[in-house]
Design a protein around this motif. Structure first.
Motif, short mmCIF file in Angstrom:
data_model
loop_
_atom_site.label_atom_id
_atom_site.label_comp_id
_atom_site.label_asym_id
_atom_site.label_seq_id
_atom_site.Cartn_x
_atom_site.Cartn_y
_atom_site.Cartn_z
N VAL A 200 0.85 -1.19 0.00
CA VAL A 200 0.00 0.00 0.00
C VAL A 200 0.89 1.24 0.00
N ASP A 201 0.82 2.03 -1.06
CA ASP A 201 1.63 3.25 -1.15
C ASP A 201 0.99 4.17 -2.19
N ASP A 202 0.88 5.45 -1.88
CA ASP A 202 0.26 6.38 -2.82
C ASP A 202 1.20 6.80 -3.94
N ASP A 203 2.51 6.56 -3.77
CA ASP A 203 3.50 6.89 -4.78
C ASP A 203 3.63 5.70 -5.75
N GLU A 204 3.20 5.89 -6.99
CA GLU A 204 3.17 4.77 -7.94
C GLU A 204 4.55 4.17 -8.18
N GLN B 57 5.34 -13.63 -2.65
CA GLN B 57 4.21 -13.56 -3.54
C GLN B 57 3.42 -12.28 -3.25
N VAL B 58 3.36 -11.37 -4.20
CA VAL B 58 2.60 -10.13 -4.03
C VAL B 58 1.17 -10.38 -4.49
N VAL B 59 0.24 -10.38 -3.55
CA VAL B 59 -1.15 -10.71 -3.88
C VAL B 59 -1.92 -9.50 -4.39
N GLY B 60 -1.35 -8.31 -4.24
CA GLY B 60 -2.02 -7.12 -4.73
C GLY B 60 -1.32 -5.85 -4.28
N THR B 61 -1.71 -4.73 -4.86
CA THR B 61 -1.18 -3.42 -4.47
C THR B 61 -2.35 -2.45 -4.37
N ALA B 62 -2.18 -1.42 -3.55
CA ALA B 62 -3.22 -0.41 -3.37
C ALA B 62 -2.58 0.96 -3.36
N SER B 63 -3.30 1.95 -3.88
CA SER B 63 -2.75 3.30 -4.00
C SER B 63 -3.20 4.22 -2.88
N ASP B 64 -4.06 3.75 -1.97
CA ASP B 64 -4.47 4.58 -0.84
C ASP B 64 -4.86 3.69 0.33
N GLY B 65 -5.00 4.30 1.49
CA GLY B 65 -5.27 3.55 2.70
C GLY B 65 -6.59 2.81 2.69
#
Length: 223
Positions: free
Chosen positions: A14-18, A34-42
């Protein structure tokens, strides 16, 4: 569907900086995570963490909207089995201390990304990690805490953050009305928090609750 290799830790970023979000995800994959996903905001990070239940949630401490502290509080309450690693570019501050109190399992400076995968592996195995440069400052802050240990949240506690806040006020000698005023909640809500906290602690009175809280924090010991 991606099949998880046996023993491979699962992580969510989770990080707002792409650019940093991609760099973190790439560093984890190179390290066998294993990266199951990413998020751009809390907010998105909380929902994905509750849905995927990764072994480790890697989240930026400072983000607009819901920051790393807010994510930690929400995930610790809704998915307590998820280990939380916060990335920070600054020295320990109130946000770091609050996140630790809320249930964060580790902190890593953003300059230490080459160590990221190693740290995530350790967290997934149950360890807690704090950046070496932060330890002395955190210890200094801890030594300045009140003698009753107010603010210390035992790692394995089943109590919620709000229940701990109410108990802290109880230990400080406040009655239900004063606790309600201090936390800006109703007296009835305070009583409900205390009722649930007493049940979790296995106690039946204010005096027993205070004694148990102090024992859990290491300030009193059972005979």
């Amino acid at each position: 569907m991606t099949v998880r290799p046996e023993g491979t830790p699962r992580a969510l970023v989770v990080d707002d900086d792409e650019l940093l979000r991609r760099a973190v995800a790439d560093a984890l994959r190179r390290g066998g995570i294993q990266v199951v996903g990413t998020a751009s905001d809390g907010r998105e990070g909380i929902e994905l963490a509750v849905h995927y239940r990764p072994d480790v949630l890697v989240v930026d401490l400072m983000m607009p909207g819901i920051d790393g502290v807010g994510v930690t509080e929400a995930v610790a309450a809704r998915a307590p089995e998820v280990r939380i690693l916060l990335l920070t570019g600054a020295a320990p501050n109130d946000a770091v201390k609050r996140a630790l109190w809320l249930g964060a399992s580790g902190f890593l400076n953003k300059t230490s990304l080459p160590r990221l995968a190693e740290v995530v592996h350790q967290l997934a195995q149950g360890m807690s990690i704090v950046e070496p440069t932060m330890i002395e400052q955190l210890l200094a802050e801890f030594r300045r805490m009140p003698d009753d240990g107010s603010g210390v949240r035992p790692v394995d506690s089943a109590l919620t953050s709000r229940e701990w806040q109410v108990l802290d006020a109880l230990v400080a000698g406040r009655d239900t009305t004063a606790i309600a005023d201090g936390l800006d909640i109703s007296v009835g809500t305070v009583r409900n928090h205390l009722k649930r906290a007493y049940r979790k602690l296995g106690v039946h009175s204010r005096e027993e609750a205070i004694a148990e809280v102090r024992r859990m924090r290491g300030f009193e010991r059972t005979p």
